[in-house]
Design a protein around this motif. Structure first.
Motif, PDB file in Angstrom:
ATOM      1  N   ILE A  12       7.110  -2.198   3.460  1.00  0.00           N
ATOM      2  CA  ILE A  12       7.750  -3.355   4.090  1.00  0.00           C
ATOM      3  C   ILE A  12       8.215  -4.338   3.010  1.00  0.00           C
ATOM      4  O   ILE A  12       9.266  -4.961   3.130  1.00  0.00           O
ATOM      5  CB  ILE A  12       6.787  -4.038   5.083  1.00  0.00           C
ATOM      6  CG1 ILE A  12       6.368  -3.044   6.175  1.00  0.00           C
ATOM      7  CG2 ILE A  12       7.427  -5.273   5.703  1.00  0.00           C
ATOM      8  CD1 ILE A  12       5.310  -3.568   7.140  1.00  0.00           C
ATOM      9  N   ASP A  31       2.626  -7.575  -6.930  1.00  0.00           N
ATOM     10  CA  ASP A  31       1.919  -6.377  -6.478  1.00  0.00           C
ATOM     11  C   ASP A  31       0.901  -5.958  -7.534  1.00  0.00           C
ATOM     12  O   ASP A  31       1.104  -6.183  -8.730  1.00  0.00           O
ATOM     13  CB  ASP A  31       2.927  -5.233  -6.232  1.00  0.00           C
ATOM     14  CG  ASP A  31       2.431  -4.262  -5.163  1.00  0.00           C
ATOM     15  OD1 ASP A  31       3.077  -4.156  -4.107  1.00  0.00           O
ATOM     16  OD2 ASP A  31       1.379  -3.610  -5.393  1.00  0.00           O
ATOM     17  N   LEU A  66       2.508  -9.776   2.172  1.00  0.00           N
ATOM     18  CA  LEU A  66       2.422  -8.463   2.827  1.00  0.00           C
ATOM     19  C   LEU A  66       1.349  -7.568   2.208  1.00  0.00           C
ATOM     20  O   LEU A  66       1.013  -6.524   2.772  1.00  0.00           O
ATOM     21  CB  LEU A  66       3.779  -7.752   2.738  1.00  0.00           C
ATOM     22  CG  LEU A  66       4.971  -8.482   3.372  1.00  0.00           C
ATOM     23  CD1 LEU A  66       6.286  -7.807   2.984  1.00  0.00           C
ATOM     24  CD2 LEU A  66       4.835  -8.529   4.887  1.00  0.00           C
ATOM     25  N   TYR A 144     -10.122  -3.223   9.618  1.00  0.00           N
ATOM     26  CA  TYR A 144      -8.752  -3.637   9.256  1.00  0.00           C
ATOM     27  C   TYR A 144      -8.279  -4.734  10.209  1.00  0.00           C
ATOM     28  O   TYR A 144      -7.796  -5.787   9.783  1.00  0.00           O
ATOM     29  CB  TYR A 144      -7.827  -2.414   9.320  1.00  0.00           C
ATOM     30  CG  TYR A 144      -6.356  -2.740   9.256  1.00  0.00           C
ATOM     31  CD1 TYR A 144      -5.738  -3.024   8.037  1.00  0.00           C
ATOM     32  CD2 TYR A 144      -5.571  -2.756  10.415  1.00  0.00           C
ATOM     33  CE1 TYR A 144      -4.375  -3.323   7.983  1.00  0.00           C
ATOM     34  CE2 TYR A 144      -4.220  -3.056  10.360  1.00  0.00           C
ATOM     35  CZ  TYR A 144      -3.625  -3.338   9.148  1.00  0.00           C
ATOM     36  OH  TYR A 144      -2.282  -3.635   9.108  1.00  0.00           O
ATOM     37  N   LYS A 148      -7.459  -8.942   9.704  1.00  0.00           N
ATOM     38  CA  LYS A 148      -6.245  -9.666  10.118  1.00  0.00           C
ATOM     39  C   LYS A 148      -6.612 -10.830  11.052  1.00  0.00           C
ATOM     40  O   LYS A 148      -6.045 -11.925  10.953  1.00  0.00           O
ATOM     41  CB  LYS A 148      -5.279  -8.710  10.815  1.00  0.00           C
ATOM     42  CG  LYS A 148      -4.760  -7.577   9.931  1.00  0.00           C
ATOM     43  CD  LYS A 148      -3.860  -8.073   8.824  1.00  0.00           C
ATOM     44  CE  LYS A 148      -3.203  -6.932   8.073  1.00  0.00           C
ATOM     45  NZ  LYS A 148      -2.356  -7.387   6.964  1.00  0.00           N
ATOM     46  N   VAL A 174       5.192   0.315  12.085  1.00  0.00           N
ATOM     47  CA  VAL A 174       6.530   0.188  11.497  1.00  0.00           C
ATOM     48  C   VAL A 174       7.093   1.585  11.215  1.00  0.00           C
ATOM     49  O   VAL A 174       6.447   2.409  10.568  1.00  0.00           O
ATOM     50  CB  VAL A 174       6.466  -0.655  10.205  1.00  0.00           C
ATOM     51  CG1 VAL A 174       7.842  -0.778   9.578  1.00  0.00           C
ATOM     52  CG2 VAL A 174       5.877  -2.033  10.505  1.00  0.00           C
TER      53      VAL A 174
HETATM   54  N1  LIG Z   1       3.193  -0.302   8.118  1.00  0.00           N
HETATM   55  C1  LIG Z   1       2.781  -0.658   9.341  1.00  0.00           C
HETATM   56  O1  LIG Z   1       2.965   0.085  10.326  1.00  0.00           O
HETATM   57  C2  LIG Z   1       2.121  -2.006   9.548  1.00  0.00           C
HETATM   58  C3  LIG Z   1       1.793  -2.416  10.840  1.00  0.00           C
HETATM   59  C4  LIG Z   1       1.171  -3.662  11.028  1.00  0.00           C
HETATM   60  C5  LIG Z   1       0.921  -4.473   9.936  1.00  0.00           C
HETATM   61  N2  LIG Z   1       1.230  -4.034   8.671  1.00  0.00           N
HETATM   62  C6  LIG Z   1       0.943  -4.897   7.534  1.00  0.00           C
HETATM   63  O2  LIG Z   1       2.141  -5.114   6.801  1.00  0.00           O
HETATM   64  C7  LIG Z   1       1.844  -5.281   5.409  1.00  0.00           C
HETATM   65  C8  LIG Z   1       2.683  -4.333   4.560  1.00  0.00           C
HETATM   66  O3  LIG Z   1       2.468  -3.012   5.004  1.00  0.00           O
HETATM   67  P1  LIG Z   1       3.166  -1.762   4.288  1.00  0.00           P
HETATM   68  O4  LIG Z   1       3.321  -0.717   5.329  1.00  0.00           O
HETATM   69  O5  LIG Z   1       4.343  -2.195   3.497  1.00  0.00           O
HETATM   70  O6  LIG Z   1       1.987  -1.309   3.317  1.00  0.00           O
HETATM   71  P2  LIG Z   1       2.090  -0.586   1.898  1.00  0.00           P
HETATM   72  O7  LIG Z   1       0.774   0.076   1.697  1.00  0.00           O
HETATM   73  O8  LIG Z   1       3.327   0.258   1.829  1.00  0.00           O
HETATM   74  O9  LIG Z   1       2.259  -1.790   0.884  1.00  0.00           O
HETATM   75  C9  LIG Z   1       1.191  -2.649   0.585  1.00  0.00           C
HETATM   76  C10 LIG Z   1       1.402  -3.124  -0.844  1.00  0.00           C
HETATM   77  O10 LIG Z   1       0.372  -4.081  -1.130  1.00  0.00           O
HETATM   78  C11 LIG Z   1      -0.081  -3.841  -2.452  1.00  0.00           C
HETATM   79  N3  LIG Z   1      -1.457  -4.339  -2.579  1.00  0.00           N
HETATM   80  C12 LIG Z   1      -2.564  -3.864  -1.952  1.00  0.00           C
HETATM   81  N4  LIG Z   1      -3.652  -4.547  -2.336  1.00  0.00           N
HETATM   82  C13 LIG Z   1      -3.216  -5.490  -3.229  1.00  0.00           C
HETATM   83  C14 LIG Z   1      -3.879  -6.489  -3.998  1.00  0.00           C
HETATM   84  N5  LIG Z   1      -5.212  -6.650  -3.944  1.00  0.00           N
HETATM   85  N6  LIG Z   1      -3.131  -7.263  -4.802  1.00  0.00           N
HETATM   86  C15 LIG Z   1      -1.782  -7.105  -4.885  1.00  0.00           C
HETATM   87  N7  LIG Z   1      -1.105  -6.148  -4.198  1.00  0.00           N
HETATM   88  C16 LIG Z   1      -1.818  -5.351  -3.381  1.00  0.00           C
HETATM   89  C17 LIG Z   1      -0.001  -2.329  -2.634  1.00  0.00           C
HETATM   90  O11 LIG Z   1       0.026  -1.956  -4.000  1.00  0.00           O
HETATM   91  C18 LIG Z   1       1.291  -2.005  -1.878  1.00  0.00           C
HETATM   92  O12 LIG Z   1       2.416  -2.014  -2.736  1.00  0.00           O
HETATM   93  C19 LIG Z   1       0.349  -5.080   5.283  1.00  0.00           C
HETATM   94  O13 LIG Z   1      -0.275  -6.347   5.305  1.00  0.00           O
HETATM   95  C20 LIG Z   1      -0.023  -4.303   6.532  1.00  0.00           C
HETATM   96  O14 LIG Z   1      -1.373  -4.516   6.907  1.00  0.00           O
HETATM   97  C21 LIG Z   1       1.826  -2.828   8.458  1.00  0.00           C
END
Ligand SMILES: NC(=O)c1ccc[n+]([C@@H]2O[C@H](COP(=O)([O-])OP(=O)(O)OC[C@H]3O[C@@H](n4cnc5c(N)ncnc54)[C@H](O)[C@@H]3O)[C@@H](O)[C@H]2O)c1
Length: 284
Positions: A12, A31, A66, A144, A148, A174
């Motif tokens: 995202i 990141d 994110l 998880y 949130k 997503v």
């Molecule tokens: N993908 C989905 O379906 C979905 C649904 C609901 C909510 N979300 C939320 O949306 C957000 C983004 O999701 P996504 O699908 O892009 O996830 P993703 O795993 O693709 O990306 C998450 C990013 O966060 C970085 N990260 C993790 N821990 C970290 C830390 N301690 N410090 C710095 N960076 C860190 C990771 O390296 C990664 O690049 C998240 O908060 C997730 O919980 C996602």
């Protein structure tokens, strides 16, 4: 306007950065993952450390937060350890981002909450009413989801203590155009979608919601459902309700394939109008 996008190298995050850049925002991708190519817009930080969050947010005007760890790995020997790690990492990182923003005087934080705060996967309790909306009780069932829900409470604290505006976007699952072709397999077993009420949201629409939440006229802490207006199912919504949750109260008439997660508040407060559906892939 300079925006820090935490988790900026994630799925995202990359879409949000592209969306913001396309609308004239300068972005900083924060990141913990290393970026292969050199980029002036990248800051490496592990947000579980407050000082790293403070360094990462230095000099920015607003934040799209994110970064998070997803569902615990179910293959670990002791799932409780993975659950604890997920909860601690996400709660700590989000607290640190809000605190760092407060320290820098950053007034606006848009951040990723999740549909799961309202109960999915519904292993303990079914929905209190449908469609799910912001009036539904918050009752997380996983570590998880708890991370949130905890962060939504932390957001209210910072709104109260520091007069910040924090917008929690409760994303549904997503998906993007590359995934829709596999839906016929999903349709074969409608029970597969019950856990989140056959809900989803397109990646490009999610990126738009992040952008709109940065500038919408809001104050304080707000949480908004962000889901596509239709379900992922090829069966009418009334049929799914009859088959899987006939006793749950439905609060208003629903369209034939209408989602059981209602994003009317995001539409009203952000002007968010999701424009993409899996149906576009199958049309024609
Ligand atoms: N993908 C989905 O379906 C979905 C649904 C609901 C909510 N979300 C939320 O949306 C957000 C983004 O999701 P996504 O699908 O892009 O996830 P993703 O795993 O693709 O990306 C998450 C990013 O966060 C970085 N990260 C993790 N821990 C970290 C830390 N301690 N410090 C710095 N960076 C860190 C990771 O390296 C990664 O690049 C998240 O908060 C997730 O919980 C996602």
């Amino acid at each position: 306007m300079r925006i820090a996008v935490t988790g900026g190298l994630g799925r995202i995050g990359r879409a949000a950065v592209a969306e913001l850049a396309g609308h004239g925002f300068e972005t900083v991708q924060v990141d913990v993952a290393p970026m292969r190519e050199q980029s002036p817009g990248y800051r490496r930080a592990d947000l579980r450390e407050l000082w790293q969050a403070m360094d990462a947010l230095d000099g920015v005007d607003a934040v799209v937060h994110l970064a998070a760890t997803g569902v615990p790995d179910s293959h670990t020997l002791h799932p409780e350890l993975a659950e604890g790690a997920t909860y601690t990492a996400n709660s700590t990182s989000t607290y640190n981002v809000f605190q760092a923003a407060a320290v820098h005087g950053i007034q606006r934080v848009v951040w990723a909450s999740s549909e799961t705060v309202l109960g999915p996967p519904f292993r303990i309790d079914g929905p209190a009413h449908l469609p799910l909306d912001e009036t539904h009780p918050v009752r997380p069932e996983t570590s998880y989801a708890l991370s949130k829900a905890t962060a939504e409470g932390v957001a209210r604290h910072f709104a109260h203590r520091c007069a910040m505006t924090l917008v929690a976007l409760r994303f549904s699952v997503v998906m993007d155009g590359t995934e829709y072709a596999a839906l016929p397999e999903y349709w074969a077993d409608p029970e597969r979608g019950w856990w989140n009420l056959w809900s989803y949201v397109d990646l490009a629409d999610v990126a738009v919601s992040c952008r709109l939440a940065l500038t919408a006229e809001l104050v304080g802490a707000t949480a908004l459902t962000v889901a596509a207006p239709d379900t992922l199912s090829n069966r009418p919504t009334a049929e799914l309700l009859d088959a899987f949750c006939p006793a749950v109260k439905v609060t208003r008439p629903l369209g034939t394939f209408e989602s059981l997660q209602c994003s009317a508040k995001a539409r009203e407060l952000l002007g968010w109008r999701p424009a993409r559906s899996w149906r576009d892939t199958f049309a024609g």
